[in-house]
Design an enzyme around this catalytic site. Structure first.
Site, PDB file in Angstrom:
ATOM      1  N   HIS A   1       0.821  -1.227   0.000  1.00 30.53           N
ATOM      2  CA  HIS A   1       0.000   0.000   0.000  1.00 30.53           C
ATOM      3  C   HIS A   1       0.853   1.274   0.000  1.00 30.53           C
ATOM      4  O   HIS A   1       0.321   2.358  -0.269  1.00 30.53           O
ATOM      5  CB  HIS A   1      -0.923   0.034   1.227  1.00 30.53           C
ATOM      6  CG  HIS A   1      -1.961  -1.038   1.243  1.00 30.53           C
ATOM      7  ND1 HIS A   1      -2.818  -1.256   0.184  1.00 30.53           N
ATOM      8  CD2 HIS A   1      -2.283  -1.967   2.187  1.00 30.53           C
ATOM      9  CE1 HIS A   1      -3.622  -2.274   0.477  1.00 30.53           C
ATOM     10  NE2 HIS A   1      -3.316  -2.729   1.685  1.00 30.53           N
TER      11      HIS A   1
ATOM     12  N   ASP B   1      -2.780 -10.764  -2.487  1.00 30.97           N
ATOM     13  CA  ASP B   1      -3.300 -10.260  -1.212  1.00 30.97           C
ATOM     14  C   ASP B   1      -4.767  -9.838  -1.423  1.00 30.97           C
ATOM     15  O   ASP B   1      -5.145  -9.405  -2.515  1.00 30.97           O
ATOM     16  CB  ASP B   1      -2.458  -9.057  -0.776  1.00 30.97           C
ATOM     17  CG  ASP B   1      -2.811  -8.564   0.617  1.00 30.97           C
ATOM     18  OD1 ASP B   1      -2.103  -8.940   1.568  1.00 30.97           O
ATOM     19  OD2 ASP B   1      -3.799  -7.803   0.747  1.00 30.97           O
TER      20      ASP B   1
ATOM     21  N   HIS C   1      -6.211  -7.308  -0.490  1.00 33.11           N
ATOM     22  CA  HIS C   1      -6.351  -5.861  -0.702  1.00 33.11           C
ATOM     23  C   HIS C   1      -5.600  -5.444  -1.963  1.00 33.11           C
ATOM     24  O   HIS C   1      -4.572  -6.038  -2.310  1.00 33.11           O
ATOM     25  CB  HIS C   1      -5.797  -5.096   0.506  1.00 33.11           C
ATOM     26  CG  HIS C   1      -6.472  -5.465   1.794  1.00 33.11           C
ATOM     27  ND1 HIS C   1      -5.935  -6.390   2.670  1.00 33.11           N
ATOM     28  CD2 HIS C   1      -7.642  -5.054   2.329  1.00 33.11           C
ATOM     29  CE1 HIS C   1      -6.761  -6.532   3.708  1.00 33.11           C
ATOM     30  NE2 HIS C   1      -7.795  -5.732   3.529  1.00 33.11           N
TER      31      HIS C   1
ATOM     32  N   ASP D   1      -4.697 -12.937   3.356  1.00 38.93           N
ATOM     33  CA  ASP D   1      -5.900 -12.410   3.995  1.00 38.93           C
ATOM     34  C   ASP D   1      -7.164 -12.605   3.165  1.00 38.93           C
ATOM     35  O   ASP D   1      -8.236 -12.143   3.564  1.00 38.93           O
ATOM     36  CB  ASP D   1      -5.709 -10.926   4.386  1.00 38.93           C
ATOM     37  CG  ASP D   1      -5.033 -10.107   3.318  1.00 38.93           C
ATOM     38  OD1 ASP D   1      -4.861 -10.602   2.189  1.00 38.93           O
ATOM     39  OD2 ASP D   1      -4.658  -8.954   3.614  1.00 38.93           O
TER      40      ASP D   1
HETATM   41 ZN   LIG Z   1      -4.081  -7.345   2.639  1.00 37.13          ZN
END
Ligand SMILES: [Zn+2]
Length: 275
Positions: free
Chosen positions: A102, A139, A141, A218
């Site tokens: 991120h 991931d 996200h 995740d």
């Molecule tokens: Zn994540």
């Protein structure tokens, strides 16, 4: 109470050492081994200064004493993993935190301070002779930071499968050298895996000299911060696919916050090694 905590790595390391006494462990070169010039491949000078200032970055991303050095060690391990993959062409995994995907050129966010996978990708092209580098991000996200850093750069492909709606709210469309597969919360395992297969097919079609994997765990059904449905065996499938691709690859731990993280990593790595 913060989900991104040291036990993620200490418990995973203990599990993997016990389960695989034959695997080779390496401690990455210390933080000062990562030069400013290497970090500046992906980040702004202002961001590197900001990492030393004792103020929180956002609600998810507090300042901790020494966080700049912790993040540099994660970068150091990512660089070592990429170097190993290119030189040895055998699996390499960086079991380090904090995660990185991120972090943008100028902003720490979402538990991430430095974007080690983007730095490793840029370093591999500039210093390690890999003309084409793909980042495969599974991931849960969206790797918004990696996308923003690698966008429009020649020789790079970014491919991500992630929950949408979900944090950070980006990754809804594909453009230029960035391919995104948003997946709705509670999507079936089969449909999520189909998107992951498509994303890896895009990576293979790019014919990269190196694949760097943002390996987040995740999207697991029992992860406390997402609403996805993958099971342990699905992470084994991802490892098997990666191994079967025959491409030199290094994987870097991103997210994964359930107590089962050690077995999920084990499933992925064991299948990758033994595909
Ligand atoms: Zn994540």
């Amino acid at each position: 109470m913060r989900p991104e905590q040291p036990a993620r790595v200490t418990r995973s390391a203990a599990h993997l050492r016990a389960a695989h006494p034959d695997w080779t462990w390496r401690v990455p070169p210390p933080a000062p081994a990562v030069t400013e010039a290497t970090l500046l491949l992906a980040h702004t000078p202002a961001h590197l200064k900001r990492l030393a200032q004792p103020r929180d970055f956002d609600a998810d991303t507090p300042f901790f004493p020494g966080i700049g050095d912790h993040a540099r060690r994660a970068v150091s391990a990512a660089l070592a993993a990429a170097e190993h993959a290119l030189a040895q062409r055998t699996p390499a995994f960086s079991l380090m935190r904090p995660p990185g995907h991120h972090a943008t050129a100028g902003q720490a966010m979402g538990f991430c301070y430095l974007n080690q996978i983007a730095i490793a990708a840029l370093h591999a092209r500039r210093e390690l002779g890999a003309a084409r580098v793909a980042v495969w991000d599974f991931d849960a996200h969206h790797g918004n930071g990696t996308e923003a850093i690698l966008r429009s750069r020649e020789g790079f492909l970014f491919a991500s499968v992630h929950q949408y709606p979900g944090y950070p709210g980006t990754g809804t469309a594909s453009f230029e050298n960035c391919r995104n597969w948003p997946v709705a919360p509670h999507t079936s395992r089969a449909a999520h895996l189909a998107a992951l297969r498509e994303s890896l097919d895009a990576v293979v079609a790019f014919a990269p000299d190196l694949v760097l994997v943002s390996a987040g765990f995740d999207a697991y059904a029992r992860d406390p911060i997402t609403e996805m449905t993958l099971e342990e065996n699905d992470f084994a499938t991802l490892g098997r696919w990666l191994g079967a691709s025959g491409l030199p690859a290094a994987a870097i731990l991103e997210g994964g916050y359930s107590g089962d993280l050690p077995v999920l990593i084990d499933a992925f790595l064991s299948a990758w090694v033994g595909h």
